[in-house]
Design an enzyme around this catalytic site. Structure first.
Site, PDB file in Angstrom:
ATOM      1  N   PHE A 137       0.854  -1.193   0.000  1.00 61.44           N
ATOM      2  CA  PHE A 137       0.000   0.000   0.000  1.00 61.44           C
ATOM      3  C   PHE A 137       0.889   1.243   0.000  1.00 61.44           C
ATOM      4  O   PHE A 137       0.538   2.283   0.539  1.00 61.44           O
ATOM      5  CB  PHE A 137      -0.884   0.036   1.253  1.00 61.44           C
ATOM      6  CG  PHE A 137      -1.880  -1.074   1.338  1.00 61.44           C
ATOM      7  CD1 PHE A 137      -2.327  -1.723   0.183  1.00 61.44           C
ATOM      8  CD2 PHE A 137      -2.415  -1.469   2.562  1.00 61.44           C
ATOM      9  CE1 PHE A 137      -3.261  -2.759   0.269  1.00 61.44           C
ATOM     10  CE2 PHE A 137      -3.350  -2.489   2.648  1.00 61.44           C
ATOM     11  CZ  PHE A 137      -3.772  -3.141   1.494  1.00 61.44           C
ATOM     12  N   CYS A 139       3.740   2.087  -2.743  1.00 61.87           N
ATOM     13  CA  CYS A 139       4.446   2.694  -3.861  1.00 61.87           C
ATOM     14  C   CYS A 139       3.743   3.964  -4.329  1.00 61.87           C
ATOM     15  O   CYS A 139       2.558   3.942  -4.645  1.00 61.87           O
ATOM     16  CB  CYS A 139       4.570   1.709  -5.017  1.00 61.87           C
ATOM     17  SG  CYS A 139       5.834   0.478  -4.693  1.00 61.87           S
TER      18      CYS A 139
END
Lengths: 434, 444
Positions: A137, A139
């Site tokens: 959750f 990048c």
């Protein structure tokens, strides 16, 4: 010899050094080399849903910030999740885990925010024999534009929802990897916990532009004259990462939630610091990408030596030891008074302490015609800038004033008792002691 | 038959063309950009930096190194040349180990200073390779100034005066400009005709007319100059060589080291330059080292520097001494040449050991002889008989802090003037400062 083995969520590894989900863990070849080099575990590079593979740019993916002698201090990337077919990755994960049963094998996942998508991939990962999953959750580049990665990590409700799906549809331990691209990391961490996460890992990379090309005014890395923000990592981000780790470790709502620490870990010392802030394992990427997998040897030997010197037999013995010492500013002891001291024997007379103090601080260092630099106690507020800019380690130190001594700056006697801002008379909200 | 280092007497061609080329190549080659970046990164950017204080021309060293660090060596060169117009040559010949690099705080910290000299060369060479002359002549003042002697002091003075808008006539006794830069420094320190290139580059400022073959006292009279020009600067150097005061010093093969170096520097084929099999250099300064090392590089078998005091008293720095010994030169100390032996030409030299006594030297009575085909005198130079009316201090022209001599309208600087070390960099500083003082005087 210190015992470096770790047990993180029941996942055992011979040492706490895992490779983070990133290019070094994208395929069997690299991961085998990593395990041969001695890494304790890997988080396999993020897998996406079945279907046409992800497409990466065909120009440069990385940008960098350098220190002296081109030492790489910060790295930024715009590479997406794995661009290899799902079944190839799954097959390789299974093979490697079979051959290295003693190493931790975590699989990073990023699929659309739909229950069916998660439901589809989870059993296939479980089938590889992997030890756990890490939900990417974090990048901040590329995939976030498609509603994944940090786009999920920035909405606590989504984190909780997806985490819950994963716990529901899989028996594997679930680690939620958090993005630093938020204002308060405690909210996503709490959401992960609420969704049933077994652990959180942080930080993922920070949205960044590393440089601008002054010939064509393109951000770097430049793709045909244009650039897109990338994810920043490497030694430069360590202070940011450690603060976020500490915030979660000391938050009453998440205290005790296992943490895998990530962010600029380059040496054994960095790792020890993260572990002392509550991390059960640490994940490394940039150091390996800069120097190769062999760096883990220094990390292991250094950590082991330090633990022996300090008398820590196991990682658990010092894990979280720094957490109680992370506090709010308002609770810092205002009766703790220090003064800078310059060791004349080790001073090389560069004058950096003097000019830093004279130009930008408190005019608390004197300079004689023959370049002797001395602290003026009447002016020294103990800010530490001189210590920080001095090129000689331990040449300038902060010496604690003893109780009963008079601080020449304030004219006040150093008090024995702890007293903080909440008790200070200048604080309108302080309660006068009756 | 070709000569070898073992061929007796004085002969040319002891070494092959290839060996000569190798021996006289650049001693400290130009940094590659990456090397420069690594070296520049070591600078701490000290406050009121000791290296600046140690530099006779007070170059802002931390600033120019930071300019290299940030990818602007041309700006770095401007910083250097603002203070020292011969910054390119000084980067090559300055004894940095006793000046800026000795003062570098990293010398104190770890015995390894920032390589200031080589960084300076990186900056100045980068600018000069681009044929950029970063200075402009100021508005014409109508004033004319005679600068006598085109060595470092005269060149620095002429350039600064031209920058200030004055018209300069530069009188030079020799065929080429540059003084000791052109005639008196070891070839490997200024390889590739650098001295000449630097002068050509310097003259790009304009406003400087050169007259060659004009020597003070030989048709060029100070009285005439003072009446024809608004001001005169003397940078004539030291033309005469001290005498050895040893028996037989007039024998063939006994030469001035400066003349030997000048011949070497002007030679276009060093395999044709004769050198002895056994060479002795008398003296302990930079010239002694330059003569000795180059004798060795030309193929002399045995080269000895003979100095009357200890190594710590030598004018050549420790770095220079080490350079000599690593080239195979033998350093003899506490010895004085007493007699030159030979039938017409020198064959042997007789020395006596001496001890230092309250500043003086006393012979011990113990003597020894060394075979010698050539003896180079490098025991210092003196002012040639100067123009009348100039007050001397010691054997040099007396000057005040601005370079003013005892004659109104006449300034002096460089080796011929009293005060300061006999270094290129000191000469540049004196020439520059005299120019500023002349400018002030003429502007009133």
């Amino acid at each position: 010899m210190a015992d470096l083995t770790t047990d993180f969520l029941g996942i055992k590894s011979p040492n706490p050094f895992w490779l983070a989900s990133a290019p070094p863990t994208d395929k069997e070849y690299n991961v085998r080399r990593a395990f041969e080099a001695g890494w304790g575990g890997v988080v396999w590079k993020t897998l996406g849903s079945e279907g046409p593979p992800v497409v990466n740019v065909n120009g440069p993916r990385y940008g960098a910030i350098y220190g002296a002698d081109r030492r790489l201090l910060g790295l930024n990337n715009i590479e997406l999740i794995t661009d290899r077919p799902l079944e190839v990755n799954l097959r390789e994960i299974k093979t490697v885990k079979r051959d290295y049963p003693d190493r931790a094998m975590i699989v990073s996942l990023m699929v659309p925010c739909e229950e069916e998508a998660w439901k589809a991939i989870l059993p296939r990962v479980e089938d590889t024999g992997a030890d756990g999953i890490e939900l990417n959750f974090g990048c901040p580049h590329g995939m976030s534009e498609r509603g994944m990665g940090s786009a999920v990590g920035q909405v606590p409700e989504y984190i909780e929802m997806v985490t819950r799906w994963c716990k529901q549809h899989s028996r594997m331990p679930v680690i939620v990897k958090l993005t630093p691209n938020i204002t308060d990391v405690r909210y996503p961490a709490r959401a992960a916990k609420a969704g049933g996460a077994d652990a959180v890992s942080l930080i993922n990379t920070i949205s960044s532009i590393t440089s601008v090309n002054l010939d064509d005014f393109s951000p770097e890395p430049s793709i045909d004259g244009k650039g897109s923000h990338g994810g920043y990592c490497g030694p430069a981000v360590k202070p940011i990462a450690m603060n976020m780790v500490a915030e979660i470790a000391r938050d009453p709502e998440t205290h005790g939630l296992p943490i895998s620490g990530i962010g600029g870990i380059t040496t054994w010392r960095d790792a020890a610091e993260f572990i002392s802030l509550g991390c059960g394992t640490v994940q490394v990427c940039t150091a390996a990408m800069t120097y190769g997998f062999k760096v883990v040897e220094e990390m292991k030997s250094g950590l082991s030596q330090w633990m022996d010197e300090k008398g820590y037999a196991r990682i658990d013995d010092f894990m979280g030891r720094a957490v109680p010492n992370v506090t709010d500013w308002q609770y810092l002891n205002l009766n703790y008074v220090t003064k800078a001291r310059i060791d004349q024997d080790s001073c090389i007379k560069c004058g950096r302490c003097y000019v830093a103090c004279e130009d930008t601080s408190h005019q608390a260092i004197s300079m004689s015609p023959d370049r002797v630099f001395e602290v003026i106690d009447e002016e020294c507020v103990a800010c530490n800038l001189c210590v920080n800019v001095c090129p000689v380690e331990d040449c300038i130190t902060m010496e604690k004033m003893q109780v009963g001594q008079v601080d020449p700056r304030t004219g006040k006697t150093v008090e024995p008792d702890y007293a903080n801002w909440t008790m200070h008379p200048n604080n309108p909200s302080s309660q006068a002691a009756e | 038959m070709a000569s070898t280092p073992w061929t007796p007497g004085i002969t040319a061609g002891r070494l092959s063309q290839e060996e000569i080329k190798q021996n006289f190549s650049d001693i400290d080659p130009l940094f590659e950009p990456h090397e420069a970046a690594v070296a520049a990164d070591r600078c701490y950017f000290c406050y009121d930096a000791p290296c600046i204080t140690a530099c006779p021309t007070a170059i802002d060293i931390p600033l120019f190194i930071r300019q290299i660090q940030t990818g602007t060596p041309e700006a770095a060169a401007k910083t250097i040349l603002d203070q020292n117009i011969l910054g390119g040559m000084c980067a090559r010949v300055c004894p940095t180990e006793t000046l800026c690099e000795e003062a570098c705080v990293r010398e104190a910290a770890e015995g390894k200073p920032v390589e200031i000299g080589r960084l300076q060369r990186y900056a100045t060479d980068t600018l000069m390779a681009a044929s950029v002359h970063p200075f402009e002549r100021g508005p014409e003042t109508g004033k004319t100034i005679a600068v006598v002697g085109a060595g470092p002091a005269g060149l620095a003075c002429a350039h600064r005066l031209a920058m200030r808008g004055h018209s300069v006539t530069l009188f030079e006794a020799k065929e080429k400009l540059g003084g000791l830069n052109e005639y008196g420094i070891a070839a490997y320190k200024t390889a590739g005709g650098f001295a000449e290139r630097e002068v050509d580059w310097l003259l790009q400022i304009g406003g400087i007319t050169v007259e060659y073959g004009r020597k003070l006292g030989s048709g060029l009279e100070l009285g005439t100059l003072t009446s024809e020009y608004d001001a005169v600067f003397l940078g004539v150097g030291l033309g005469a060589v001290n005498a050895l005061r040893a028996e037989g010093e007039d024998k063939d093969g006994v030469q001035d080291a400066v003349a030997f170096i000048a011949d070497l520097r002007q030679s276009d084929d060093l395999t044709k330059l004769p050198i002895g099999r056994n060479v002795i250099v008398i003296g302990g300064g930079m010239t002694a080292v330059d003569a000795a090392v180059q004798s060795k590089l030309l193929g002399a078998e045995n080269v000895t520097i003979a100095y009357r005091r200890g190594r710590d008293r030598m004018g050549a720095s420790g770095h220079e001494q080490d350079h000599a010994t690593s080239a195979g030169v033998r350093l003899l100390t506490h010895v004085v040449l007493r007699q030159v032996i030979g039938n017409g030409a020198v064959r042997e030299a007789e020395f006596e050991y001496v001890t230092e006594t309250d500043g003086g030297l006393a012979g011990t009575g113990e003597t020894f002889r060394l075979p010698a085909d050539q003896i180079f005198k490098a025991i210092g130079q003196t002012l040639e008989a100067g123009p009348e009316g100039l007050t001397l201090q010691g054997n040099k022209i007396a000057v005040d802090e601005n370079g003013r001599t005892s004659i109104d309208g006449v300034w002096a600087g460089g080796d011929c003037a009293a005060g300061g070390d006999d270094l290129t960099v000191t000469a540049v500083a004196e020439g520059r400062d005299a120019a500023e003082d002349i400018h002030r005087a003429l502007s009133q």
